[in-house]
Design a protein around this motif. Structure first.
Motif, short mmCIF file in Angstrom:
data_model
loop_
_atom_site.label_atom_id
_atom_site.label_comp_id
_atom_site.label_asym_id
_atom_site.label_seq_id
_atom_site.Cartn_x
_atom_site.Cartn_y
_atom_site.Cartn_z
N UNK A 142 0.84 -1.20 0.00
CA UNK A 142 0.00 0.00 0.00
C UNK A 142 0.87 1.24 0.00
N UNK A 143 0.32 2.30 -0.53
CA UNK A 143 1.07 3.56 -0.63
C UNK A 143 1.34 4.14 0.75
N UNK A 144 2.43 4.85 0.87
CA UNK A 144 2.77 5.49 2.13
C UNK A 144 1.96 6.78 2.31
N UNK A 145 1.74 7.14 3.56
CA UNK A 145 1.21 8.46 3.91
C UNK A 145 2.44 9.37 4.02
N UNK A 146 2.76 10.06 2.95
CA UNK A 146 4.01 10.80 2.86
C UNK A 146 4.08 11.95 3.86
#
Length: 487
Positions: A142-146
């Motif tokens: 899953x994509x990171x919470x940048x």
């Protein structure tokens, strides 16, 4: 200290989807409060790629598994978590998040906090490696919470109270592949010895300030001059024609596992006194050019930019795209091109450190002058840590290469809904074999064409190593031709 905040939940063998329990790995450094800085060139380049690829930007995540029970005394959850906290303290990049700025985001380095660590239990020792691989895949899926989370995710795989593996996923804004390997090395040392050596010399904020200096800007302008020269003359793209209905998912990955390719590449590199990576880059670029009907090979290699001693073990994102351009003579053999290909690869490496905003301005100007965007959509990434010299010794015989090739295999390796490219080649090692994967847009490169391209690359280099070459003009680029363009 390890803070527990959930009850223990075992994970069934091979079932990492069961809920783990979570511990916290606190960290704190002596420095004061948060410090803000612009992004480095490499961070800005990957951030722009992430924005183009979103919401499928988890494609850029990097996952690793670190075996712990393979040597030394037993390690428990408290020890492993404490080591992760010290890893956060050691490397600024892990304590850095993005913050909204004017235009592109900036980065802010924190001095204290805590890393959530998931703990998974394997029912049996022999299950631990299966669970570890699945956990690493899950952490990177899953994509990171940048802006709101640390750019690292960690999981501990435990059996009988002993940590067997540490699974990690890293955000590409924080580091590149080389930096990930530095982190894995340092984490092992922190777990086993309590120390990873002296303090690091610099971090991403230091690099950002250096790149903004007069010296850094001059270096970037020199790199951009190479792009400008060639972007005024190359074809706008390598694969320009839609040839098939896209598959679902549209972007597919196929990989070749080949000890024969490894031996042939080394033999060719040794004979011509160039690097194995440059041989593979040239081979891929030549075949892509021939398949696309081009007389000039163009490829965008991902360059590590770790040529200086002070950046060799820096944990940050240094890698950027360079530009490889090689004019082809249809009557020449591949081996004839290698001296020029070596020089072209060196120029490509030197062209890979620049301000992405200045690069974007240059691209807009050239596109306006030529009346079309210049987008090769063709990249190459040798992900091995170092461009090692070729293995010395007697060159393999034709019979040996053909025998080794009989064990090669081409196999599917997944798919993606969207990638902002049409052709991406990745190279890694697996024992004595090379693993070369190609991800392609199936509207331009159907799966059968990707498979044939890998077979053609192996064939090209085995022929070059064994003196059985055919002229460049006789190469189609693939072992079989791509279908005629769709009307």
């Amino acid at each position: 200290m390890v803070e527990r905040d959930a009850a223990r939940t075992p994970v069934a063998a091979g079932d990492p989807t069961a809920a783990p329990h979570e511990v916290r790995a606190p960290f704190a450094v002596a420095a004061g409060g948060p410090v803000e800085a612009p992004l480095t060139w490499g961070q800005r380049a990957i951030w722009q790629a992430i924005r183009r690829t979103a919401p499928s930007d988890h494609y850029f995540n990097m996952a690793r598994v670190l075996p712990i029970a393979d040597r030394g005394g037993p390690v428990d959850v408290a020890q492993a978590s404490a080591a992760l906290g010290r890893l956060m303290e050691r490397h600024d990049a892990l304590r850095t998040r993005l913050v909204t700025g004017d235009g592109e985001p900036r980065q802010i380095r924190h001095a204290a906090g805590s890393l959530p660590v998931q703990v998974f239990e394997a029912a049996l020792i022999e299950d631990a490696d299966t669970v570890a691989a699945a956990v690493a895949e899950r952490l990177g899926a899953t994509r990171f919470d940048y802006f709101g989370a640390w750019p690292i995710r960690a999981g501990l795989i435990v059996q009988g109270g002993r940590v067997r593996y540490v699974a990690l996923a890293l955000c590409h804004v924080a580091t590149d592949g080389h930096g990930v390997e530095v982190l894995v090395r340092d984490l092992r040392l922190l777990i086993r010895r309590g120390s990873a050596g002296g303090p690091t010399s610099a971090g991403p904020l230091d690099l950002a300030h250096e790149q903004s200096s007069a010296t850094g800007l001059r270096r970037g302008e020199s790199a951009l001059a190479h792009w400008e020269t060639h972007y005024r003359r190359i074809a706008p793209t390598v694969f320009a024609d839609v040839v098939a209905e896209p598959a679902a998912p549209r972007f597919r990955t196929v990989r070749l596992v080949s000890a024969a390719l490894a031996r042939a590449t080394d033999a060719v590199a040794l004979r011509h006194r160039i690097s194995p990576s440059a041989v593979l880059l040239a081979g891929a670029a030549v075949l892509a050019a021939r398949a696309g009907g081009r007389d000039t090979a163009v490829m965008l290699p991902i360059v590590a930019n770790r040529f200086r001693a002070d950046s060799r073990d820096l944990v940050t994102t240094l890698s950027q795209e360079g530009l490889f351009v090689l004019d082809l003579d249809p009557a020449a053999y591949f081996s004839d091109l290698l001296p020029a290909a070596w020089q072209a690869s060196l120029r490509a490496y030197r062209s890979a450190g620049y301000d992405p905003d200045r690069w974007n301005e240059l691209m807009r100007r050239i596109a306006a002058e030529r009346g079309t965007p210049i987008r090769p959509f063709c990249c190459f990434n040798d992900m091995r840590l170092v461009d090692r010299p070729p293995t010395a010794g007697p060159a393999p015989t034709t019979a040996e290469l053909d025998a080794a090739r009989s064990h090669s295999r081409v196999e599917p390796a997944g798919g993606h809904e969207f990638i902002a490219c049409r052709y991406c080649m990745h190279v890694v090692s697996e024992g004595d074999a090379l693993v070369v994967s190609v991800t392609g847009d199936t509207a331009y490169l159907p799966v059968h064409a990707l498979e044939a391209h890998l077979v053609a690359l192996e064939d090209l280099l085995i022929r070059a190593a064994s003196g059985r070459e055919v002229p460049i003009g006789a190469l189609t680029g693939f072992a079989e031709r791509v279908a005629e363009p769709v009307a």
